[in-house]
Design a protein around this motif. Structure first.
Motif, PDB file in Angstrom:
ATOM      1  N   ALA A  47       0.847  -1.192   0.000  1.00 42.47           N
ATOM      2  CA  ALA A  47       0.000   0.000   0.000  1.00 42.47           C
ATOM      3  C   ALA A  47       0.881   1.240   0.000  1.00 42.47           C
ATOM      4  CB  ALA A  47      -0.892  -0.008   1.229  1.00 42.47           C
ATOM      5  N   GLY A  48       0.513   2.224  -0.803  1.00 40.33           N
ATOM      6  CA  GLY A  48       1.267   3.477  -0.842  1.00 40.33           C
ATOM      7  C   GLY A  48       2.352   3.501  -1.900  1.00 40.33           C
ATOM      8  N   VAL A  49       2.579   2.360  -2.533  1.00 39.10           N
ATOM      9  CA  VAL A  49       3.651   2.296  -3.522  1.00 39.10           C
ATOM     10  C   VAL A  49       3.080   2.502  -4.922  1.00 39.10           C
ATOM     11  CG1 VAL A  49       5.362   0.749  -4.574  1.00 39.10           C
ATOM     12  CG2 VAL A  49       5.041   0.785  -2.101  1.00 39.10           C
ATOM     13  N   THR A  50       3.729   3.355  -5.681  1.00 42.56           N
ATOM     14  CA  THR A  50       3.323   3.548  -7.068  1.00 42.56           C
ATOM     15  C   THR A  50       4.154   2.606  -7.924  1.00 42.56           C
ATOM     16  OG1 THR A  50       2.787   5.827  -6.639  1.00 42.56           O
ATOM     17  CG2 THR A  50       3.157   5.225  -8.941  1.00 42.56           C
ATOM     18  N   ALA A  51       3.474   1.796  -8.725  1.00 50.47           N
ATOM     19  CA  ALA A  51       4.226   0.771  -9.435  1.00 50.47           C
ATOM     20  C   ALA A  51       3.487   0.344 -10.694  1.00 50.47           C
ATOM     21  CB  ALA A  51       4.417  -0.439  -8.527  1.00 50.47           C
ATOM     22  N   GLN A  52       4.192  -0.426 -11.481  1.00 50.74           N
ATOM     23  CA  GLN A  52       3.578  -0.969 -12.681  1.00 50.74           C
ATOM     24  C   GLN A  52       3.473  -2.487 -12.558  1.00 50.74           C
ATOM     25  OE1 GLN A  52       3.799   0.387 -16.888  1.00 50.74           O
ATOM     26  NE2 GLN A  52       5.700  -0.740 -16.734  1.00 50.74           N
ATOM     27  N   VAL A  53       2.301  -3.009 -12.866  1.00 46.83           N
ATOM     28  CA  VAL A  53       2.123  -4.463 -12.809  1.00 46.83           C
ATOM     29  C   VAL A  53       1.524  -4.932 -14.127  1.00 46.83           C
ATOM     30  CG1 VAL A  53       1.752  -4.492 -10.307  1.00 46.83           C
ATOM     31  CG2 VAL A  53      -0.209  -4.279 -11.837  1.00 46.83           C
ATOM     32  N   GLU A  54       1.546  -6.227 -14.325  1.00 46.72           N
ATOM     33  CA  GLU A  54       0.974  -6.756 -15.552  1.00 46.72           C
ATOM     34  C   GLU A  54       0.234  -8.036 -15.198  1.00 46.72           C
ATOM     35  OE1 GLU A  54       3.308  -6.490 -19.449  1.00 46.72           O
ATOM     36  OE2 GLU A  54       3.205  -8.629 -19.035  1.00 46.72           O
ATOM     37  N   GLY A  55      -0.932  -8.262 -15.794  1.00 48.65           N
ATOM     38  CA  GLY A  55      -1.638  -9.496 -15.480  1.00 48.65           C
ATOM     39  C   GLY A  55      -2.858  -9.684 -16.377  1.00 48.65           C
ATOM     40  N   GLU A  56      -3.639 -10.710 -16.004  1.00 51.99           N
ATOM     41  CA  GLU A  56      -4.806 -11.027 -16.810  1.00 51.99           C
ATOM     42  C   GLU A  56      -6.065 -10.600 -16.051  1.00 51.99           C
ATOM     43  OE1 GLU A  56      -4.847 -15.077 -18.277  1.00 51.99           O
ATOM     44  OE2 GLU A  56      -7.040 -15.038 -18.191  1.00 51.99           O
ATOM     45  N   ARG A  97      -5.068  -9.349 -21.400  1.00 55.47           N
ATOM     46  CA  ARG A  97      -3.866  -9.085 -20.587  1.00 55.47           C
ATOM     47  C   ARG A  97      -3.554  -7.593 -20.629  1.00 55.47           C
ATOM     48  NH1 ARG A  97      -0.686 -12.470 -18.596  1.00 55.47           N
ATOM     49  NH2 ARG A  97       1.116 -11.149 -19.035  1.00 55.47           N
ATOM     50  N   VAL A  98      -3.338  -7.021 -19.441  1.00 51.45           N
ATOM     51  CA  VAL A  98      -3.130  -5.566 -19.368  1.00 51.45           C
ATOM     52  C   VAL A  98      -1.929  -5.207 -18.494  1.00 51.45           C
ATOM     53  CG1 VAL A  98      -5.545  -4.881 -19.725  1.00 51.45           C
ATOM     54  CG2 VAL A  98      -4.751  -5.466 -17.418  1.00 51.45           C
ATOM     55  N   ARG A  99      -1.481  -3.971 -18.696  1.00 57.98           N
ATOM     56  CA  ARG A  99      -0.408  -3.408 -17.867  1.00 57.98           C
ATOM     57  C   ARG A  99      -1.022  -2.215 -17.136  1.00 57.98           C
ATOM     58  NH1 ARG A  99       3.883  -0.337 -20.321  1.00 57.98           N
ATOM     59  NH2 ARG A  99       2.877  -0.851 -22.282  1.00 57.98           N
ATOM     60  N   LEU A 100      -0.821  -2.147 -15.812  1.00 59.45           N
ATOM     61  CA  LEU A 100      -1.422  -1.068 -15.024  1.00 59.45           C
ATOM     62  C   LEU A 100      -0.325  -0.284 -14.325  1.00 59.45           C
ATOM     63  CD1 LEU A 100      -4.028  -3.317 -13.175  1.00 59.45           C
ATOM     64  CD2 LEU A 100      -4.484  -1.892 -15.191  1.00 59.45           C
ATOM     65  N   TYR A 101      -0.463   1.051 -14.308  1.00 58.42           N
ATOM     66  CA  TYR A 101       0.504   1.865 -13.580  1.00 58.42           C
ATOM     67  C   TYR A 101      -0.263   2.758 -12.620  1.00 58.42           C
ATOM     68  CZ  TYR A 101       4.366   4.929 -12.458  1.00 58.42           C
ATOM     69  OH  TYR A 101       5.335   5.617 -11.779  1.00 58.42           O
ATOM     70  N   GLY A 102      -0.007   2.682 -11.365  1.00 61.00           N
ATOM     71  CA  GLY A 102      -0.726   3.518 -10.411  1.00 61.00           C
ATOM     72  C   GLY A 102      -0.293   3.232  -8.993  1.00 61.00           C
ATOM     73  N   GLU A 103      -0.965   3.885  -8.069  1.00 60.46           N
ATOM     74  CA  GLU A 103      -0.616   3.689  -6.668  1.00 60.46           C
ATOM     75  C   GLU A 103      -1.499   2.607  -6.055  1.00 60.46           C
ATOM     76  OE1 GLU A 103      -0.814   7.206  -4.174  1.00 60.46           O
ATOM     77  OE2 GLU A 103      -0.806   5.939  -2.393  1.00 60.46           O
ATOM     78  N   ALA A 104      -0.876   1.661  -5.388  1.00 60.14           N
ATOM     79  CA  ALA A 104      -1.651   0.606  -4.736  1.00 60.14           C
ATOM     80  C   ALA A 104      -2.163   1.122  -3.398  1.00 60.14           C
ATOM     81  CB  ALA A 104      -0.760  -0.615  -4.522  1.00 60.14           C
ATOM     82  N   ARG A 105      -3.408   0.796  -3.089  1.00 61.99           N
ATOM     83  CA  ARG A 105      -3.991   1.195  -1.797  1.00 61.99           C
ATOM     84  C   ARG A 105      -4.756   0.010  -1.244  1.00 61.99           C
ATOM     85  NH1 ARG A 105      -7.959   5.983  -3.631  1.00 61.99           N
ATOM     86  NH2 ARG A 105      -6.451   7.442  -4.512  1.00 61.99           N
ATOM     87  N   PRO A 106      -5.052   0.059   0.048  1.00 62.50           N
ATOM     88  CA  PRO A 106      -5.904  -1.002   0.596  1.00 62.50           C
ATOM     89  C   PRO A 106      -7.242  -0.959  -0.143  1.00 62.50           C
ATOM     90  CG  PRO A 106      -4.969   0.378   2.345  1.00 62.50           C
ATOM     91  CD  PRO A 106      -4.643   1.039   1.058  1.00 62.50           C
ATOM     92  N   ALA A 107      -7.727  -2.122  -0.561  1.00 60.40           N
ATOM     93  CA  ALA A 107      -8.947  -2.137  -1.377  1.00 60.40           C
ATOM     94  C   ALA A 107     -10.156  -1.700  -0.567  1.00 60.40           C
ATOM     95  CB  ALA A 107      -9.165  -3.530  -1.946  1.00 60.40           C
TER      96      ALA A 107
END
Ligand SMILES: Nc1ncnc2c1ncn2[C@@H]1O[C@H](COP(=O)(O)OP(=O)(O)OP(=O)(O)O)[C@@H](O)[C@H]1O
Length: 695
Positions: A64-73, A115-125
């Motif tokens: 949580a709080g980290v801005t990052a890029q992930v990739e998945g389905e 399949r997508v690539r997402l860039y953003g800040e992760a937060r508690p859902a």
């Protein structure tokens, strides 16, 4: 990996918590703490690491709080008129995605199965557990084997209240303000295939897209090579320059007309023949002494190799040439031992010796100082007391410094002092072998002689590692060695009880051993004892009246009692490698078989284990010093104070040995062809060390 937000906005290190109401120190002070003052300092404040915003991280490692890029389905999706929610998963975890306003194209992008690539800040859902990204940038996933050109953001070493953003701006300004033109001769730069200085610095501060991250992090990029080389070059120039200044000084020629009756009588009177190595080193020293430029020689020899006799010979040479000689040692015990040992050789030859201790009282001290000042005392031994006020030599021809690394440059220079416009010769002794690369850079100003041969008949010391749980067994074994007429040392890391550290302190060990070995005479020595008591305890051990000496590391260097055959070191894992080697060197000095027992406490740390392994496997001081340098790094190995030379910031002595060789050659050549510019180069690097180039 993308940076946590605070890396960018609050400084790279973990922010230190301030007490409520505690004020932050002024900015200039906080900057000074991390070595930043001049523009040039900022230019050379290089990134600690880089963040790659284009890297893809596993979902499972998101925080949580980290801005990052992930990739998945996309595994789930739900579209309502007001929101689009989806779940994206990779092999390591799953992540919620929430869009509150969206376009039809985004609905297509986030269709289940794509399949997508997402860039953003992760937060508690929101609602459910886990993490989510709200309005991330959504892009198509990379094709097999496709890679993005990386853009790297530097992360600088920062201190409290110094933000990355501020540093970046300040450094950018410094890069504009400082003259970064190349001083290095163009031909040299081209020959070594180095980039220009400006290019190199810009590359490191702002890597271009696609820059090779690993070459940057591992400091193998050409830009790094340029900076390391410049630094080594500056160091070599500075060292050569100070050597040139020194050779301009004049020293008394110490070469007696009669060929040296005193020195030959000393050699004849010794109870042993000099080893080949001792003879060779003495020849080197004698040649220096005969010259009118001041000697600056370091004699290195492993523990017990017989350095003292070289010091005695050099002192005799000064005296037979009509000058005084002085020997300074780092501790009272050592100074006293040298005084007794060397006087025993010199007094029968008619040499007048004197001893100056820091503990001497007024009248006694005045009398000694007077004998030194009148020249009546020909050979003087002491501690720092020798360079303290009130001590002036009549005609000092030779200053000898034992364990030179324990003194700072200023102290070495102070003893050398000089009288009548002549600079005394300087002989330094060291039992801490200095690995070649280190010697070549930090000690390039010294000539080095090595006594690389032990006196004949020495048996190697057997080293054993024993768990502290078997202490009682060991005490009994030491007792039986004592009953055979041998002596032993028992070294502890502390003097007194200490609640925080569960280490058997010297005093407790002393009591315990005394009660377990009632037949033995046990002594105790540590730094806190009054001097007179220390002397008495040491003397009694030397004379063989004490069988076992419980001690702290006051006995570490130089103590020479050949009948001692056992060295026990408690909590050996707490000692440094050089220290362990020195302590072990207190035994194995006679012809009897000797033992060194390293008692260790459990659990052992990784480095503790490694140190014990090294010391058990090797008895070669040079080998151990190399390991020590590897484990500790040159800064700690030498200590800034001890080397007297600016520490290298960028080049590494272990990894850049080849660059050191190149820098040595280049420095000589540059000083020959264009000394002015070469010195400007050195000053540019070491400007912060005022007076260094004049030293
Ligand atoms: N050539 C030799 N043959 C036999 N014994 C020698 C010789 N040279 C020195 N010794 C003896 O070896 C012992 C160690 O010498 P010395 O104290 O000078 O060593 P060192 O190099 O100063 O060692 P350390 O650094 O461990 O103190 C002394 O007892 C000394 O008298």
């Amino acid at each position: 990996m993308p940076a946590p937000k605070e890396d960018y906005y609050r400084g790279a290190g973990r922010p230190k918590l301030r007490q409520k109401g505690e004020k932050l120190a002024p900015l200039s002070e906080r900057l000074a703490r991390i070595g930043l003052a001049s523009d040039w300092d900022f230019v050379l404040h290089l990134p600690l690491r880089y963040e790659d915003e284009t890297a893809i991280v596993p979902i499972g490692s998101l925080k949580a709080g980290v801005t990052a890029q992930v990739e998945g389905e996309v595994t789930l999706e739900r579209v309502t008129p007001r929101s689009l929610t989806a779940e994206v998963a990779d092999a390591t975890g799953r992540l919620q995605v929430r869009l509150l306003h969206f376009y039809p194209s985004q609905v297509r992008q986030l269709e289940r199965g794509s399949r997508v690539r997402l860039y953003g800040e992760a937060r508690p859902a929101w609602g459910a557990g886990g993490l989510e990204m709200v309005h991330p940038k959504v892009r198509r996933a990379l094709a097999e084997g496709e890679r993005l050109p990386s853009t790297l953001t530097p992360v600088y070493p920062a201190g409290e209240g110094i933000t990355q953003l501020w540093l970046r701006k300040r450094i950018a300004r410094a890069l504009l303000d400082v003259d970064l033109s190349d001083l290095m001769p163009e031909a040299l730069r081209v020959k070594l295939g180095l980039p220009r200085l400006r290019e190199a610095l810009l590359y490191l501060h702002r890597p271009p897209p696609g820059a090779d991250l690993s070459a940057l992090q591992e400091r193998t990029a050409p830009a790094w090579k340029r900076l390391k080389f410049d630094e080594l070059l500056a160091q070599q120039i500075a060292l050569r320059h100070s050597r040139a200044l020194r050779s301009a000084a004049r020293a008394p020629r110490l070469a007696p007309q009669d060929g040296g009756r005193l020195t030959s009588r000393l050699i004849e009177g010794l109870p042993f023949a000099l080893t080949g190595a001792q003879l060779r080193v003495w020849k080197e020293v004698a040649a220096d002494l005969a010259s009118a430029s001041p000697m600056n020689r370091l004699v290195q020899g492993d523990v017990g190799s017989g350095k003292t006799v070289i010091a005695a010979l050099a002192a005799c040479r000064a005296i037979e040439s009509g000058r005084q000689a002085a020997l300074m040692a780092p501790t009272e015990i050592l100074a006293e031992q040298h005084y007794r040992g060397i006087s025993r050789w010199l007094e029968p030859l008619g040499v007048r010796t004197a001893w100056l201790s820091g503990h001497m009282k007024g009248a006694e001290k005045r009398e000694m100082s007077a004998r030194i000042a009148s020249g009546e005392a020909q050979f003087v031994v002491g501690t720092h007391a020798l360079i303290q006020d009130g001590v002036a030599f009549h005609s000092l021809g030779l200053a000898i410094i034992d364990e030179q690394h324990r003194f700072g440059v200023e102290q070495r220079l102070a003893l050398r002092g000089g009288s009548g416009g002549l600079t005394p010769h300087l002989l330094m002794l060291s039992a801490t072998p200095i690995p070649r690369t280190l010697a070549m850079s930090y000690l390039a100003d010294f000539d080095v002689s090595v006594i690389d041969e032990l006196p004949p008949g020495r048996k190697p010391v057997s080293t054993r590692l024993v768990s502290i749980a078997r202490r009682d067994e060991l005490i009994a074994a030491v007792g039986s060695e004592i009953s055979r007429g041998r002596q032993a040392y028992w070294v502890c890391p502390l003097i007194d009880e200490n609640e925080q550290l569960d280490l058997t302190p010297a005093k407790t060990a002393f009591e315990e051993i005394r009660s377990k070995l009632p037949a033995a005479s046990v002594g105790l020595i540590h730094g806190a004892l009054p001097q007179a008591e220390k002397d008495a305890v040491m003397e009694s051990f030397k004379e063989g009246k004490t069988d076992l000496l419980v001690a702290t590391t006051v006995i570490e260097v130089g103590v020479d009692v050949p009948n001692a055959t056992v060295m026990v070191i408690e909590h050996a894992e707490r000692f440094g490698l050089a220290q362990l080697h020195q302590l072990r060197g207190r035994v194995g000095r006679g012809s009897e078989k000797s033992w060194c027992v390293l008692l260790y406490g459990e659990p052992l740390s990784e480095t503790g284990r490694e140190r014990l392994r090294v010391i058990r496997q090797s008895s070669d001081g040079f080998e151990i010093a190399r390991k020590d340098l590897e484990l500790r790094g040159p800064g700690e190995f030498l200590g800034a104070r001890q080397s007297g030379m600016p520490m290298l910031r960028f080049a590494s002595l272990e990894e850049d040995g080849d660059l050191i060789d190149l820098a040595r050659e280049a420095a000589a050549e540059w000083l020959r062809t264009d000394p002015q510019t070469a010195l400007r180069h050195a000053k540019r690097w070491f400007a912060q060390r005022e007076g260094f180039l004049e030293a």
